[in-house]
Write a protein that holds these residues in place. Structure first.
Motif, PDB file in Angstrom:
ATOM      1  N   SER A   1       5.722 -11.203   0.316  1.00 18.65           N
ATOM      2  CA  SER A   1       6.240 -12.449  -0.256  1.00 18.65           C
ATOM      3  C   SER A   1       6.280 -12.341  -1.772  1.00 18.65           C
ATOM      4  O   SER A   1       5.714 -11.418  -2.369  1.00 18.65           O
ATOM      5  CB  SER A   1       5.348 -13.625   0.146  1.00 18.65           C
TER       6      SER A   1
ATOM      7  N   GLY B   1      -3.251  -9.403   2.854  1.00 16.01           N
ATOM      8  CA  GLY B   1      -2.662  -9.859   4.106  1.00 16.01           C
ATOM      9  C   GLY B   1      -3.710  -9.945   5.189  1.00 16.01           C
ATOM     10  O   GLY B   1      -4.725  -9.239   5.164  1.00 16.01           O
ATOM     11  N   SER B   2      -3.432 -10.787   6.189  1.00 19.89           N
ATOM     12  CA  SER B   2      -4.403 -10.952   7.267  1.00 19.89           C
ATOM     13  C   SER B   2      -3.749 -10.880   8.636  1.00 19.89           C
ATOM     14  O   SER B   2      -4.363 -11.245   9.631  1.00 19.89           O
ATOM     15  CB  SER B   2      -5.140 -12.292   7.109  1.00 19.89           C
ATOM     16  N   GLY B   3      -2.501 -10.388   8.688  1.00 22.26           N
ATOM     17  CA  GLY B   3      -1.828 -10.200   9.969  1.00 22.26           C
ATOM     18  C   GLY B   3      -2.117  -8.830  10.545  1.00 22.26           C
ATOM     19  O   GLY B   3      -2.952  -8.058  10.048  1.00 22.26           O
TER      20      GLY B   3
ATOM     21  N   LYS C   1      -6.966 -14.929   4.565  1.00 18.52           N
ATOM     22  CA  LYS C   1      -6.986 -16.364   4.302  1.00 18.52           C
ATOM     23  C   LYS C   1      -8.031 -17.114   5.112  1.00 18.52           C
ATOM     24  O   LYS C   1      -8.638 -18.067   4.624  1.00 18.52           O
ATOM     25  CB  LYS C   1      -5.604 -16.963   4.585  1.00 18.52           C
TER      26      LYS C   1
ATOM     27  N   ALA D   1      -1.742  -5.699   8.151  1.00 20.14           N
ATOM     28  CA  ALA D   1      -2.848  -5.564   7.194  1.00 20.14           C
ATOM     29  C   ALA D   1      -4.093  -5.020   7.894  1.00 20.14           C
ATOM     30  O   ALA D   1      -4.766  -4.115   7.386  1.00 20.14           O
ATOM     31  CB  ALA D   1      -3.152  -6.910   6.548  1.00 20.14           C
TER      32      ALA D   1
ATOM     33  N   GLY E   1       4.663  -4.869   3.980  1.00 18.96           N
ATOM     34  CA  GLY E   1       5.270  -6.127   4.394  1.00 18.96           C
ATOM     35  C   GLY E   1       6.780  -6.055   4.239  1.00 18.96           C
ATOM     36  O   GLY E   1       7.302  -5.322   3.392  1.00 18.96           O
TER      37      GLY E   1
ATOM     38  N   ASP F   1       0.400  -4.047   0.061  1.00 21.32           N
ATOM     39  CA  ASP F   1       0.936  -5.391   0.234  1.00 21.32           C
ATOM     40  C   ASP F   1       1.520  -5.471   1.632  1.00 21.32           C
ATOM     41  O   ASP F   1       2.580  -4.917   1.917  1.00 21.32           O
ATOM     42  CB  ASP F   1       2.007  -5.688  -0.813  1.00 21.32           C
ATOM     43  N   CYS F   2       0.802  -6.154   2.517  1.00 22.38           N
ATOM     44  CA  CYS F   2       1.217  -6.264   3.914  1.00 22.38           C
ATOM     45  C   CYS F   2       1.801  -7.639   4.218  1.00 22.38           C
ATOM     46  O   CYS F   2       1.883  -8.036   5.382  1.00 22.38           O
ATOM     47  CB  CYS F   2       0.037  -5.971   4.835  1.00 22.38           C
ATOM     48  N   VAL F   3       2.197  -8.349   3.180  1.00 22.08           N
ATOM     49  CA  VAL F   3       2.814  -9.666   3.326  1.00 22.08           C
ATOM     50  C   VAL F   3       4.288  -9.599   2.934  1.00 22.08           C
ATOM     51  O   VAL F   3       5.173  -9.973   3.683  1.00 22.08           O
ATOM     52  CB  VAL F   3       2.078 -10.722   2.486  1.00 22.08           C
TER      53      VAL F   3
ATOM     54  N   SER G   1       2.663 -12.400  -3.052  1.00 20.27           N
ATOM     55  CA  SER G   1       1.868 -11.190  -2.814  1.00 20.27           C
ATOM     56  C   SER G   1       2.322 -10.038  -3.704  1.00 20.27           C
ATOM     57  O   SER G   1       1.501  -9.262  -4.198  1.00 20.27           O
ATOM     58  CB  SER G   1       1.937 -10.786  -1.336  1.00 20.27           C
TER      59      SER G   1
END
Length: 418
Positions: free
Chosen positions: A307, A223-225, A249, A228, A328, A303-305, A310
């Motif tokens: 989805s 993740g990139s938010g 990303k 994360a 996430g 896993d910080c997404v 992910s």
């Protein structure tokens, strides 16, 4: 006071889900359930309550998922609407009740937005088991009306300020909160860093509760938010010294991950595959389906997404008997292959919010520890809030947060009082 209000309605759901892909107007524009309104300022409902003027409030991924109706409806019974969103709150104390001792007028504070049984008005003997254990983020009374006197009735159901009819969130000029929800901000922490306390606390909580500090590594953060990046910062500031790989990303997100302490950064796809192979994993191709791996792998994965892709990656990239920590907001997902959950004897666990923590031989609240570490270890935190908008420009703020690929937003914040 002025506030951005969101109401959950069937027509709003239909419009957002059907036409939201064609135009953002059906998600946060005039036809949507998101509007700028004038509403009465909240008043202190009890002796230990505090009125706070909002200085900054972040826009969270869960906010975006809710107003677009993309989040799972499973949590709907634990909120109440119409509500003023916003739970990443930095404010200044404006008024305190006669029983308040934790904070005083004029102090900057950040807010633990999740409601404890005590804040709902229950006496200690009636607290749920989660609240009694210091884990109020899973309060078992959040679907019930509380005895606290608010207006003409008790406190409406709801787990969190920002998703609560009676307790407006930080997308408005003022909030009220129980004193146990408020934490004074050290003077050394500037506003644009202090507003990150809530998402950083989520990273701290996840790192501590997952046991990742004891991991032999390597650790992968997907993740990139903001969450994360919070997990990366939390791992390093709390003492993890092993190999820490961040999957991001876009170049500016990878740069932030490196500045926050990642040993290396990788992009999804082939770079991620090569990083996995570099751990000693061997690749195999089944008769049908995607490549699978044995040996090597990541001992701990955040896993910080949340989805489908992910979660699938985390299951495939984990080492045997590895741990997957879900930060996430995963919801419903179809077509997910859970084979490696049992074939590798994996541990998959979710973490939410904050609570009572143990670190370095001390027992303290996640927010206290997070603020302490923010003051002592401010590396790169000042670069995370990339956009600040006045409240009247909330649509521009939401546009930047939704379209972060174009805007290069990491954390977008609203400034209700200009």
């Amino acid at each position: 006071m002025q506030a951005v209000e969101f109401n959950v309605t069937i027509p709003g759901y239909v419009l957002a889900r059907s036409l939201g892909r064609l135009s953002a107007a059906f998600v946060y524009g005039r036809p949507s359930g998101v509007t700028l309104v004038d509403r009465p300022a909240p008043t202190i409902p009890g002796d230990r309550w505090v009125r706070v003027e909002v200085l900054l409030c972040g826009i969270c991924g869960s906010d975006l998922g809710n107003i677009s109706y993309r989040s799972s409806p499973a949590m709907e019974p634990f909120g109440s609407f119409p509500a003023v969103p916003g739970h990443e709150i930095l404010g200044r104390v404006a008024e305190v009740g006669p029983g308040v001792s934790r904070v005083e007028a004029g102090q900057r504070v950040v807010v633990d937005p999740m409601l404890h049984c005590e804040a709902r008005g229950w006496e200690a003997a009636s607290w749920c088991s989660s609240c009694a254990a210091g884990s109020h983020a899973t309060c078992e009374m959040s679907g019930e009306k509380g005895p606290l006197a608010v207006g003409d009735g008790g406190l409406a159901r709801g787990l969190t300020i920002g998703y609560h009819r009676d307790l407006p969130g930080g997308w408005g000029e003022e909030i009220v909160a129980h004193e146990r929800q408020l934490f004074p901000v050290p003077v050394s922490i500037p506003d644009r860093v202090a507003v990150l306390a809530e998402p950083l606390a989520i990273g701290v909580h996840g790192v501590l509760r997952s046991g990742a500090l004891r991991s032999p590594g390597p650790v992968l953060v997907i993740g990139s938010g903001a969450i994360a990046l919070a997990a990366i910062w939390a791992l390093r500031t709390l003492g993890y010294e092993g190999r820490l790989v961040a999957q991001a990303k876009r170049p500016h997100e990878a740069s932030l991950a490196g500045a926050l302490g990642a040993s290396e950064t990788i992009a999804p796809g082939e770079e991620a595959r090569q990083a996995l192979v570099g751990t000693g994993a061997r690749a195999y191709m089944p008769v049908v389906g995607d490549e699978v791996y044995a040996g090597g792998g990541f001992d701990t994965i955040f896993d910080c997404v949340g989805s489908r892709s992910s979660v699938d990656q985390a299951l495939r990239y984990s080492a045997a008997r590895g741990r997957i920590a879900m930060l996430g907001c995963a919801g419903r997902m179809g077509g997910l292959d859970l084979t490696f959950l049992w074939a590798k004897e994996l541990r998959v666990e979710g973490h939410v919010g904050y609570g009572a923590e143990t670190w370095a031989g001390r027992n303290l609240h996640t927010f206290d520890l997070t603020l302490e570490r923010m003051a002592a270890d401010p590396r790169a935190l000042g670069d995370l809030v990339t956009h600040v908008f006045p409240l009247a420009q909330y649509r521009d703020a939401l546009r930047a947060a939704y379209d972060h690929r174009r805007s290069k937003a990491v954390k977008v914040a609203l400034q209700p009082r200009t």
